[in-house]
Scaffold this motif. Sequence first.
Motif, PDB file in Angstrom:
ATOM      1  N   LYS A 109      71.510  27.717 -41.689  1.00 31.69           N
ATOM      2  CA  LYS A 109      70.706  28.738 -41.078  1.00 31.69           C
ATOM      3  C   LYS A 109      70.702  28.611 -39.716  1.00 31.69           C
ATOM      4  O   LYS A 109      70.672  29.540 -39.010  1.00 31.69           O
ATOM      5  N   ASP A 110      70.560  27.503 -39.167  1.00 34.53           N
ATOM      6  CA  ASP A 110      70.427  27.140 -37.660  1.00 34.53           C
ATOM      7  C   ASP A 110      71.700  27.288 -36.858  1.00 34.53           C
ATOM      8  O   ASP A 110      71.726  27.445 -35.854  1.00 34.53           O
ATOM      9  N   GLY A 111      72.730  26.771 -37.546  1.00 35.83           N
ATOM     10  CA  GLY A 111      74.228  26.525 -37.159  1.00 35.83           C
ATOM     11  C   GLY A 111      74.273  25.223 -36.531  1.00 35.83           C
ATOM     12  O   GLY A 111      75.422  24.598 -36.342  1.00 35.83           O
ATOM     13  N   TYR A 112      73.225  24.652 -36.115  1.00 36.05           N
ATOM     14  CA  TYR A 112      73.115  23.283 -35.462  1.00 36.05           C
ATOM     15  C   TYR A 112      72.105  22.458 -35.623  1.00 36.05           C
ATOM     16  O   TYR A 112      71.024  23.151 -35.473  1.00 36.05           O
ATOM     17  N   LEU A 113      71.860  21.158 -36.034  1.00 32.92           N
ATOM     18  CA  LEU A 113      70.778  20.481 -36.316  1.00 32.92           C
ATOM     19  C   LEU A 113      71.190  18.920 -35.859  1.00 32.92           C
ATOM     20  O   LEU A 113      72.216  18.484 -36.123  1.00 32.92           O
ATOM     21  N   GLN A 114      69.976  18.371 -35.180  1.00 28.38           N
ATOM     22  CA  GLN A 114      70.151  16.946 -34.820  1.00 28.38           C
ATOM     23  C   GLN A 114      68.870  16.283 -35.274  1.00 28.38           C
ATOM     24  O   GLN A 114      67.751  17.003 -34.812  1.00 28.38           O
ATOM     25  N   TYR A 115      68.688  15.331 -35.693  1.00 30.22           N
ATOM     26  CA  TYR A 115      67.540  14.602 -35.946  1.00 30.22           C
ATOM     27  C   TYR A 115      67.591  13.161 -36.467  1.00 30.22           C
ATOM     28  O   TYR A 115      68.660  12.588 -36.487  1.00 30.22           O
ATOM     29  N   GLU A 116      66.539  12.362 -36.553  1.00 31.18           N
ATOM     30  CA  GLU A 116      66.728  10.785 -36.731  1.00 31.18           C
ATOM     31  C   GLU A 116      65.991  10.651 -38.137  1.00 31.18           C
ATOM     32  O   GLU A 116      65.282  11.444 -38.677  1.00 31.18           O
ATOM     33  N   GLU A 117      66.561   9.892 -38.892  1.00 35.27           N
ATOM     34  CA  GLU A 117      66.251   9.596 -40.269  1.00 35.27           C
ATOM     35  C   GLU A 117      66.206   8.109 -40.576  1.00 35.27           C
ATOM     36  O   GLU A 117      67.328   7.331 -40.871  1.00 35.27           O
ATOM     37  N   GLY A 118      65.083   7.509 -40.192  1.00 32.44           N
ATOM     38  CA  GLY A 118      65.021   5.966 -40.241  1.00 32.44           C
ATOM     39  C   GLY A 118      65.620   5.563 -39.005  1.00 32.44           C
ATOM     40  O   GLY A 118      65.412   6.168 -37.905  1.00 32.44           O
ATOM     41  N   ASN A 119      66.650   4.771 -39.044  1.00 33.98           N
ATOM     42  CA  ASN A 119      67.422   3.955 -38.033  1.00 33.98           C
ATOM     43  C   ASN A 119      68.694   4.793 -37.610  1.00 33.98           C
ATOM     44  O   ASN A 119      69.258   4.153 -36.900  1.00 33.98           O
ATOM     45  N   ARG A 120      68.709   5.905 -38.404  1.00 34.32           N
ATOM     46  CA  ARG A 120      69.924   6.727 -38.154  1.00 34.32           C
ATOM     47  C   ARG A 120      69.665   7.875 -37.243  1.00 34.32           C
ATOM     48  O   ARG A 120      68.593   8.552 -37.318  1.00 34.32           O
ATOM     49  N   LYS A 121      70.819   8.460 -36.613  1.00 35.65           N
ATOM     50  CA  LYS A 121      70.880   9.577 -36.280  1.00 35.65           C
ATOM     51  C   LYS A 121      71.803  10.427 -36.641  1.00 35.65           C
ATOM     52  O   LYS A 121      72.794  10.059 -36.856  1.00 35.65           O
ATOM     53  N   VAL A 122      71.573  11.693 -36.772  1.00 38.61           N
ATOM     54  CA  VAL A 122      72.294  12.752 -37.914  1.00 38.61           C
ATOM     55  C   VAL A 122      72.489  14.058 -36.874  1.00 38.61           C
ATOM     56  O   VAL A 122      71.489  14.298 -36.306  1.00 38.61           O
ATOM     57  N   VAL A 123      73.560  14.449 -37.094  1.00 40.13           N
ATOM     58  CA  VAL A 123      74.234  15.726 -36.468  1.00 40.13           C
ATOM     59  C   VAL A 123      74.540  16.754 -37.519  1.00 40.13           C
ATOM     60  O   VAL A 123      75.475  16.160 -38.194  1.00 40.13           O
ATOM     61  N   GLY A 124      74.262  17.814 -37.516  1.00 47.72           N
ATOM     62  CA  GLY A 124      74.675  18.799 -38.796  1.00 47.72           C
ATOM     63  C   GLY A 124      75.428  20.163 -38.074  1.00 47.72           C
ATOM     64  O   GLY A 124      74.608  20.422 -36.710  1.00 47.72           O
TER      65      GLY A 124
END
Length: 467
Positions: A109-124
């Motif tokens: 939907k957004d085309g780009y996403l970044q967030y933290e999940e616990g001690n992980r960092k995620v980029v979509g």
Amino acid sequence: MKIKTRLSLYFTLISSGALLLVLVAVYVAVFSFFTADFYNRLTDRTNLASQLYLKADELAADSMLQIQQKYLEKLPDEVIRIYDDNNLSAFDMKHNVYWTQDVINQVRKDGYLQYEEGNRKVVGRSYKDNQGNYVILASAVDVNTSRRLVMLGKLTGILFIIFGTGLFFAGRMFAQKALSPVDKIIAEIRNIRSSNLHLRVGQVKSKDEIYELIDNFNRLLAHLQNAFELQQTFVANASHELRTPLTSIMGEVEVALDKDRDQQEYKRVLRSIANDGGRLQETITSLMELAQVDLNYTQAILTPVRVDELIWELEEHWANKKGPGMLKIQLANLPEDEEMLAIPAHKSMLYIALNNIIDNAFKYSAPYPVVLNFEATTNHIKITVTDEGPGISKEDLEKIFRPFYRANRDRSIAGSGIGLYITSKIIELFKGTIRVNSASGQGSTFIVEFLKDNPIASPKSSPKERT
């Protein structure tokens, strides 16, 4: 707490506060940079995956990992997944990291996403290809940023403590240097007692607040010195000056009562008593003036006083007392600006001072008139009183302003020796000067001068004109 310590603390608090704000700003900036840099690395992996897998059409997972390890720095616990239109993983990666349907759909939907999940960092990131709409997700554990931030925090804390301590001692040193004149003032003030009020605090070279403090303190000492001298003079001499005529009166009365006298002898005794009574009355009047000056000396409120108007009041007073024309007023070219005719003074005290000079001139100049010359300019106001008396010897010129000193010992001329002393103190209070030009047998000229440092506001009234 001493001023030096307080100033040092204020300087340290202000400087340390500014330094702390700078360090916090640096810490936040570094934290933001490390975080953004880590997300950029994850984004690079999604870009690599899209180029190698989607554009190269079904590149094997092992081949993509080999290229990734060759050209990109490996991140801790790194994971990359590619999802097709059905949200199914394109590679069978050997790890247990998976993303929910909600996360995958949010990336679509957004085309780009970044967030933290616990001690992980995620980029979509979503990527459209001729084979479909794909979603690439990359994640890793950012252990280096936390470690670096801990080290940065320790370093900034140590720097803050070192610089804070250095700032305190630097502030202490500068405060010590800036307030060193105050230490000198304190040391000099400790030596000043009621017995040596003539001492003054040494001035500093710089025209700052300390200079003004010393100047005003020395002015206060001058006022106190004069007030003490007036009081000491009154106490030391009042009893003697009152006792002498009283003793003479009592002696004359006892002689007259000792036996019967003829009428001429009684007249002589009464004249002697009258003379001594006159001396006593004049002494009491002078002592009352001295007491009034003593009272007003420390309480006098200085206001603009028109000197020309005061001179005309004196002329009227002596015209009634000695006759018209006995006090001759000579005026120089007076300025049109009325402010130049005024000085900051106490009117009644200035009246006493000038009247004492005129009274002294009449005592020694009779039956000749006394001449008063008045001059006013932008720089000064000068009053000269000239008599035609016997003059004053050079030896007496230096003593005539002492209390109860009389240059002329002629007992037929009434006087207590207080008038000129009171005059000198009043003129000094109003920041003026008084001097005498005289020689034996040539008369005397008293010169009173007031220098005008700053213009003052004077009452708006026209100068009186006399012919």
